[in-house]
Design a protein around this motif. Structure first.
Motif, short mmCIF file in Angstrom:
data_model
loop_
_atom_site.label_atom_id
_atom_site.label_comp_id
_atom_site.label_asym_id
_atom_site.label_seq_id
_atom_site.Cartn_x
_atom_site.Cartn_y
_atom_site.Cartn_z
N SER A 21 1.23 -1.47 0.26
CA SER A 21 0.55 -0.04 -0.19
C SER A 21 0.83 1.66 0.13
N ALA A 22 1.89 1.55 0.85
CA ALA A 22 2.80 2.21 0.47
C ALA A 22 3.27 2.63 -0.61
N GLU A 23 3.48 1.84 -1.96
CA GLU A 23 4.14 1.83 -3.26
C GLU A 23 2.97 2.58 -4.13
N LEU A 24 1.79 1.71 -3.92
CA LEU A 24 0.43 1.86 -4.92
C LEU A 24 0.14 3.44 -4.27
N GLY A 25 -0.04 3.68 -2.44
CA GLY A 25 -0.48 4.96 -1.90
C GLY A 25 -1.67 4.59 -2.64
N TYR A 26 -2.62 6.27 -1.00
CA TYR A 26 -3.65 5.47 -0.76
C TYR A 26 -4.77 5.66 -2.02
N ALA A 27 -4.59 6.37 -3.08
CA ALA A 27 -5.63 6.90 -3.95
C ALA A 27 -6.02 6.02 -5.16
N ARG A 28 -5.16 5.00 -4.41
CA ARG A 28 -5.31 3.88 -5.57
C ARG A 28 -5.60 2.04 -4.63
#
Ligand SMILES: NC(=O)c1ccc[n+]([C@@H]2O[C@H](COP(=O)([O-])OP(=O)(O)OC[C@H]3O[C@@H](n4cnc5c(N)ncnc54)[C@H](OP(=O)(O)O)[C@@H]3O)[C@@H](O)[C@H]2O)c1
Length: 313
Positions: A21-28
């Protein structure tokens, strides 16, 4: 995958889930947690709740990465009924919901689907788990194959990270060295550990390429645990004189509820060919982990994104 579609991370609070989730980011991403709250996470207890209670807009989700579960072979064996309820029953219900919503599941399976007698396992090798945890993984793999036309199964080797406090392979030993704790290390257990950053990149690439099927995610070579410790010690020795006691022993000498498979190394060639992926080299990754920790000081790295959990399997 279209840009606006999201990835549901079931077990967003897991070690792998937090990195993903850190890599993808909260928006995704949409992340669930059970006992460990994560930023923007949704509380979801798969033993007592229906996924439909917490996911309000499934049409905006393309993939669901299933990471939740009892991931410790010892606790799975200690209470088989309890671990089965979580690792098998609750995940089957999750898969049913995902199928109804046409969301593709990406299931995190394990090297422990194998009995460890052969090593260098490829995807077409027959499974034969000897651990309760491995049998539960196999049951979900078979369930996906029987009832879910499109799915991904990623059989993960032992995952390691680079942050002090994440209590994975190398960082745990560095912590032991720093705290002068005796290291007991098995010479007869082999595996092909995988860097957590590779796991994250592979999950993302598999979703983007919209792949299906079983993939082994492991380093390209098999190592015994003692060999991995020796690689680490070689690099740590450049920075400090190592004064800890190291006890080389058999995996059978550990007080475990179930006998561990001896050689669960896997071959990642299918994955490498499918998504043109380069798996991190263990020796150079270990060197980088050591230099980063020793050249930048222990304090800087403690309590960074990959946080301390209970001692890992
Ligand atoms: N790490 C490895 O070396 C490795 C190797 C092979 C395969 N795998 C597989 O990869 C996946 C991720 O592993 P991991 O080590 O990152 O996992 P982990 O850190 O042990 O996390 C387990 C996850 O399960 C969640 N969970 C536990 N009970 C739950 C419940 N009743 N309802 C909903 N969620 C619940 C936890 O949530 P809370 O923390 O919020 O309670 C946490 O998010 C697992 O499926 C594991 O079997 C991992």
């Amino acid at each position: 995958m279209q840009n606006e579609e999201k990835i549901l991370i079931l077990g967003g609070s897991s070690y792998v889930g937090r990195s993903l989730s850190a890599e993808l980011g909260y928006a995704r991403t949409i992340c669930t947690y059970n006992s460990t709250n994560v930023k923007n996470g949704i509380f979801f207890n798969s033993l007592t709740m229906d996924l439909a209670d917490v996911v309000s807009n499934p049409e905006g989700i393309s993939h669901a990465v299933i990471l939740l579960g009892d991931t410790n072979p010892e606790t799975c064996a200690a209470d088989v009924q309890k671990s089965y309820a979580l690792n098998v029953d609750s995940i089957k219900l999750i898969i049913k919901r995902l199928s109804e919503w046409h969301i593709k599941p990406i299931f995190a399976s394990s090297e422990f689907v194998f009995d460890g007698t052969k090593g260098n396992y490829v995807e077409t090798d027959p499974v034969n788990p000897i651990l309760t945890y491995g049998r539960q993984k196999v049951e979900i793999e078979k369930h996906l194959q029987d009832y879910c036309e499109n799915h991904v199964i990623i059989r993960l080797a032992k995952v390691f990270g680079d942050r002090l406090g994440d209590d994975t392979l190398f960082t745990k030993w560095i912590d032991d060295i720093a705290n002068n704790r005796t290291i007991r290390c098995a010479y007869d257990q082999s595996f092909s550990p995988i860097y957590v950053r590779d796991v994250v990149r592979v999950v993302i690439q598999l979703t983007e390429a919209n792949c299906d099927g079983i993939f082994h995610l492991a380093s390209t070579h098999a190592y015994s645990r003692v060999e991995l410790l020796e690689i680490l010690l070689k690099h740590v020795n450049k920075y400090v004189d190592i004064d800890v006691e190291i006890v080389r022993c058999s995996i059978l000498d550990f007080d475990l509820l179930e006998k561990r498979p001896l050689n669960v190394s896997m071959v990642p060639d299918k994955l490498i060919q499918t998504i043109d992926f380069q798996v991190s080299d263990i020796e150079s990754t270990c060197k980088d982990i050591v230099s980063d920790i020793f050249e930048n000081g222990f304090d800087r790295l403690i309590d960074k994104p990959i946080e301390t959990q209970n001692e890992r399997k």
